[in-house]
Design a protein around this motif. Structure first.
Motif, PDB file in Angstrom:
ATOM      1  N   SER A   1     -19.086 -63.700  27.275  1.00  0.00           N
ATOM      2  CA  SER A   1     -20.450 -63.360  26.885  1.00  0.00           C
ATOM      3  C   SER A   1     -21.052 -62.407  27.909  1.00  0.00           C
ATOM      4  CB  SER A   1     -21.311 -64.623  26.772  1.00  0.00           C
ATOM      5  OG  SER A   1     -21.614 -65.120  28.057  1.00  0.00           O
ATOM      6  N   LEU A   2     -22.096 -61.715  27.482  1.00  0.00           N
ATOM      7  CA  LEU A   2     -22.796 -60.831  28.413  1.00  0.00           C
ATOM      8  C   LEU A   2     -24.293 -60.968  28.199  1.00  0.00           C
ATOM      9  CD1 LEU A   2     -23.782 -58.270  26.568  1.00  0.00           C
ATOM     10  CD2 LEU A   2     -21.455 -57.463  26.937  1.00  0.00           C
ATOM     11  N   THR A   3     -25.042 -60.492  29.182  1.00  0.00           N
ATOM     12  CA  THR A   3     -26.498 -60.617  29.145  1.00  0.00           C
ATOM     13  C   THR A   3     -27.135 -59.235  29.224  1.00  0.00           C
ATOM     14  OG1 THR A   3     -26.251 -62.697  30.332  1.00  0.00           O
ATOM     15  CG2 THR A   3     -28.474 -61.781  30.211  1.00  0.00           C
ATOM     16  N   LEU A   4     -28.097 -59.003  28.331  1.00  0.00           N
ATOM     17  CA  LEU A   4     -28.818 -57.731  28.325  1.00  0.00           C
ATOM     18  C   LEU A   4     -30.037 -57.807  29.239  1.00  0.00           C
ATOM     19  CD1 LEU A   4     -28.786 -57.092  24.457  1.00  0.00           C
ATOM     20  CD2 LEU A   4     -27.216 -56.172  26.184  1.00  0.00           C
ATOM     21  N   ALA A   5     -30.645 -56.654  29.482  1.00  0.00           N
ATOM     22  CA  ALA A   5     -31.801 -56.591  30.384  1.00  0.00           C
ATOM     23  C   ALA A   5     -32.947 -57.484  29.916  1.00  0.00           C
ATOM     24  CB  ALA A   5     -32.262 -55.139  30.526  1.00  0.00           C
ATOM     25  N   ASP A   6     -33.090 -57.695  28.612  1.00  0.00           N
ATOM     26  CA  ASP A   6     -34.175 -58.556  28.117  1.00  0.00           C
ATOM     27  C   ASP A   6     -33.746 -60.032  28.048  1.00  0.00           C
ATOM     28  OD1 ASP A   6     -32.520 -58.780  25.933  1.00  0.00           O
ATOM     29  OD2 ASP A   6     -33.965 -58.008  24.475  1.00  0.00           O
ATOM     30  N   ASN A   7     -32.626 -60.341  28.721  1.00  0.00           N
ATOM     31  CA  ASN A   7     -32.075 -61.702  28.817  1.00  0.00           C
ATOM     32  C   ASN A   7     -31.419 -62.233  27.551  1.00  0.00           C
ATOM     33  OD1 ASN A   7     -32.374 -62.325  31.534  1.00  0.00           O
ATOM     34  ND2 ASN A   7     -34.563 -62.744  31.261  1.00  0.00           N
ATOM     35  N   THR A   8     -31.294 -61.384  26.533  1.00  0.00           N
ATOM     36  CA  THR A   8     -30.514 -61.792  25.361  1.00  0.00           C
ATOM     37  C   THR A   8     -29.064 -61.952  25.790  1.00  0.00           C
ATOM     38  OG1 THR A   8     -31.913 -60.392  23.998  1.00  0.00           O
ATOM     39  CG2 THR A   8     -29.873 -61.186  22.983  1.00  0.00           C
ATOM     40  N   ARG A   9     -28.445 -63.044  25.301  1.00  0.00           N
ATOM     41  CA  ARG A   9     -27.043 -63.268  25.619  1.00  0.00           C
ATOM     42  C   ARG A   9     -26.214 -63.026  24.363  1.00  0.00           C
ATOM     43  NH1 ARG A   9     -24.602 -68.054  29.399  1.00  0.00           N
ATOM     44  NH2 ARG A   9     -22.581 -67.969  28.366  1.00  0.00           N
ATOM     45  N   LEU A  10     -25.127 -62.282  24.498  1.00  0.00           N
ATOM     46  CA  LEU A  10     -24.271 -61.970  23.352  1.00  0.00           C
ATOM     47  C   LEU A  10     -22.857 -62.453  23.628  1.00  0.00           C
ATOM     48  CD1 LEU A  10     -25.289 -58.247  22.664  1.00  0.00           C
ATOM     49  CD2 LEU A  10     -26.107 -60.278  21.469  1.00  0.00           C
ATOM     50  N   ASP A  11     -22.254 -63.121  22.634  1.00  0.00           N
ATOM     51  CA  ASP A  11     -20.856 -63.527  22.751  1.00  0.00           C
ATOM     52  C   ASP A  11     -19.961 -62.417  22.210  1.00  0.00           C
ATOM     53  OD1 ASP A  11     -21.620 -65.993  23.692  1.00  0.00           O
ATOM     54  OD2 ASP A  11     -21.682 -66.896  21.698  1.00  0.00           O
ATOM     55  N   PHE A  12     -18.771 -62.330  22.737  1.00  0.00           N
ATOM     56  CA  PHE A  12     -17.804 -61.367  22.206  1.00  0.00           C
ATOM     57  C   PHE A  12     -16.427 -62.003  22.151  1.00  0.00           C
ATOM     58  CE2 PHE A  12     -18.411 -60.394  26.789  1.00  0.00           C
ATOM     59  CZ  PHE A  12     -17.125 -60.620  27.275  1.00  0.00           C
ATOM     60  N   THR A  13     -15.592 -61.463  21.266  1.00  0.00           N
ATOM     61  CA  THR A  13     -14.198 -61.886  21.226  1.00  0.00           C
ATOM     62  C   THR A  13     -13.438 -61.133  22.314  1.00  0.00           C
ATOM     63  OG1 THR A  13     -14.544 -61.839  18.843  1.00  0.00           O
ATOM     64  CG2 THR A  13     -12.344 -62.437  19.608  1.00  0.00           C
ATOM     65  N   ARG A  14     -13.697 -59.840  22.355  1.00  0.00           N
ATOM     66  CA  ARG A  14     -13.191 -59.006  23.452  1.00  0.00           C
ATOM     67  C   ARG A  14     -14.276 -58.001  23.797  1.00  0.00           C
ATOM     68  NH1 ARG A  14      -7.614 -59.015  25.417  1.00  0.00           N
ATOM     69  NH2 ARG A  14      -6.867 -60.951  24.519  1.00  0.00           N
ATOM     70  N   ALA A  15     -14.228 -57.479  25.017  1.00  0.00           N
ATOM     71  CA  ALA A  15     -15.180 -56.435  25.413  1.00  0.00           C
ATOM     72  C   ALA A  15     -14.403 -55.232  25.921  1.00  0.00           C
ATOM     73  CB  ALA A  15     -16.124 -56.953  26.490  1.00  0.00           C
ATOM     74  N   ILE A  16     -14.935 -54.056  25.649  1.00  0.00           N
ATOM     75  CA  ILE A  16     -14.375 -52.818  26.202  1.00  0.00           C
ATOM     76  C   ILE A  16     -15.457 -52.192  27.077  1.00  0.00           C
ATOM     77  CG2 ILE A  16     -13.456 -50.530  25.693  1.00  0.00           C
ATOM     78  CD1 ILE A  16     -12.515 -51.604  22.969  1.00  0.00           C
ATOM     79  N   LEU A  17     -15.174 -52.087  28.355  1.00  0.00           N
ATOM     80  CA  LEU A  17     -16.125 -51.472  29.283  1.00  0.00           C
ATOM     81  C   LEU A  17     -15.775 -50.010  29.497  1.00  0.00           C
ATOM     82  CD1 LEU A  17     -16.963 -54.387  29.819  1.00  0.00           C
ATOM     83  CD2 LEU A  17     -16.947 -53.888  32.261  1.00  0.00           C
ATOM     84  N   ALA A  18     -16.738 -49.160  29.242  1.00  0.00           N
ATOM     85  CA  ALA A  18     -16.581 -47.735  29.545  1.00  0.00           C
ATOM     86  C   ALA A  18     -17.829 -47.315  30.313  1.00  0.00           C
ATOM     87  CB  ALA A  18     -16.428 -46.932  28.253  1.00  0.00           C
TER      88      ALA A  18
END
Lengths: 415, 89
Positions: free
Chosen positions: A108-125
């Motif tokens: 999971s990751l957290t956005l600046a407004d504190n929303t948390r999002l789950d992912f199956t996979r993430a691609i960082l660029a």
């Protein structure tokens, strides 16, 4: 605060609520540059069922390739700007926010407004960050006086305006950091086009390139071009005391071991590392860059997270837009295969970098890379630079190719 | 945690077979754009594409970068890449 996928769609993105019998796989792409945008589009095309989310703070992307021509007054800044409208039309969900944390262990990751999002996979660029003060004196405040113009945006226009204001008889200094940094041939293309600008508009002005390296990309080609075209350009390599050791934005001074320069314009290309989010989330190692397996681009430090583009630690493959886009396509296919339960084969990756030595004249460097353990190595017998003795028609053809490539790579990334 | 559930879901892929190694890079220049600066390759005859790639590799066809790039591939790999692009729209 944790939101499920449906909440995200309904609340954050305003899209109509659609009841789903089963949750879909979600891949979150972080960073909407050449790597991220190309990865998101490729993934959506290869596996349309995947919920592809692209997180990028800026609604408009400013390209770095071709920005040297803008700085030298040869190109319109608008030609560097691209939006994400095509990606949204293709079903990619855009979130214009910053990612402040990634929890690899919980996907999971957290956005600046504190929303948390789950992912199956993430691609960082995520691209690069500047290592402020790694060159003593070069701070964020100093960059307003001594622009770097290395990450697109307002710095490009600032350097363009400052260059235009350099008086005849003035001095311009470009400082090049030790490798690795984004786009290894770009400082030398910039030097060529700045020298061209000065030669044309301020014939008594001079450019000194202070280099923290002894060898560099397409070196013989650049040195030959400068010798024939730009008597106003002096290049000082590391072994000729070219390494800048300190800058002072207050006094305008630039120091090397033996000299202090006080130029009318200093363009400091600063030391770099992977972007902040890569460092904060533990995907980058002590080098400041992200080690990955070059087959799937999955992080060696955080399983389930893939990293592409300038932020990676990749061996022979340079940090370029061409490379990021090539990695993006290979990574997107690999992620789709993994989610389909298959094992991806190692890709072969290519890079081509074009550099203008003058308007309508360009040189190029190419490479073919195969994986060797955790890095990519040059394929023997392949790649290399344009011929040193190539006729003018070849240089002109390569300049046309440079423009055609820019059109192709931006179209593939942004539509 | 939903992750285990998600991972067991099969994701449908648009194409049956993955592209051969190296094939994906071509579109970085040979893009399907309205105003292509490089010759389009998608949907061209496989034999024609293969012959051109092999000629670049052998140095018998005038080139700027294609000779340098094709030398990084075996003839068999270039044949696969030609077949892949011939099958694209």
């Amino acid at each position: 605060m944790t939101f499920g996928r449906r909440t995200l769609i309904a609340a954050t993105l305003g899209a109509p609520f659609v009841a789903q019998a089963q949750p879909k796989a979600r891949v979150i792409v972080v960073g909407g540059g050449f790597g991220g945008a190309t990865a998101a589009r490729t993934l959506k095309r290869v596996a349309p069922d995947i919920d592809v989310v692209l997180i990028e703070p800026n609604p408009v992307f400013t390209a770095c390739p071709a920005s040297n021509a803008v700085i030298a007054g040869l190109r319109d800044h608008e030609t560097l700007r691209f939006t994400y409208k095509t990606l949204e039309a293709e079903g990619i969900r855009l979130i214009h926010q910053r990612v402040i944390a990634i929890d690899a262990a919980h996907s999971s990751l957290t956005l600046a407004d504190n929303t948390r999002l789950d992912f199956t996979r993430a691609i960082l660029a995520p691209g690069i960050a500047i290592r402020w003060n790694a060159l003593p004196g070069y701070t964020e405040a100093a960059a307003a006086v001594m622009p770097h113009a290395w990450r697109g945006g307002a710095q490009i226009m600032l350097l363009r305006e400052r260059l235009a204001a350099v008086p005849d008889g003035g001095l311009v200094v470009i400082s090049v950091p030790a490798t690795p940094y984004r786009c290894p041939s770009a400082p030398y293309e910039r030097a060529s086009l700045v020298a061209h600008h000065l030669k044309l508009r301020k014939p008594r002005a001079k450019l000194i390139v202070l280099d923290s390296n002894d060898s560099f990309s397409m070196q013989r080609l650049f040195l030959a071009a400068w010798k024939s075209l730009y008597p106003n350009l002096e290049h000082l390599a590391l072994s000729a005391s070219g390494k800048v050791t300190e800058v002072n934005a207050g006094t305008g001074e630039i120091r090397t071991d033996f000299e202090t320069y006080t130029p009318d314009l200093a363009n400091i290309i600063p030391p770099q590392r992977a972007a902040d989010i890569a460092v904060q989330s533990g995907v980058a190692d002590r080098t400041g860059w992200c080690p990955i397996t070059p087959v799937t681009f999955e992080s060696l430090l955080c399983p389930g997270i893939h990293v592409i583009g300038d932020a990676t630690l990749l061996g022979a493959m340079p940090k370029s837009a061409f490379a990021a886009a090539a990695q993006a396509k290979a990574c997107a296919h690999a992620v789709a295969l993994i989610l389909n339960g298959q094992t991806p084969e190692p890709p072969h990756l290519l890079n081509t970098c074009y550099a203008l030595i003058a308007p309508h004249l360009a040189i190029s460097s190419a490479g073919v890379y195969r994986h060797h353990g955790t890095i990519l190595v040059d394929t023997e017998g392949a790649g290399g630079n344009s011929a040193l003795d190539a006729p003018r028609s070849t240089r002109e053809a390569e300049a046309r190719h440079a423009e055609a490539w820019f059109h192709a790579v931006t179209t593939e990334a942004f539509g | 945690m939903k992750r285990g559930v998600l991972l067991t879901l099969a994701v449908a892929l648009a194409a049956a077979a993955p592209p051969p190694p190296g094939a994906l890079v071509c579109s970085g220049c040979h893009a399907a754009t309205a105003d292509p600066g490089f010759p389009p390759i998608a949907g061209r005859a496989a034999a024609e594409l293969e012959a051109e790639l092999l000629a670049y590799r052998a140095g018998t066809r005038p080139a700027t970068v294609m000779d340098r790039l094709t030398r990084g591939f075996s003839p068999g790999e270039l044949t696969s890449i030609a077949a892949y692009w011939a099958a694209q729209k």
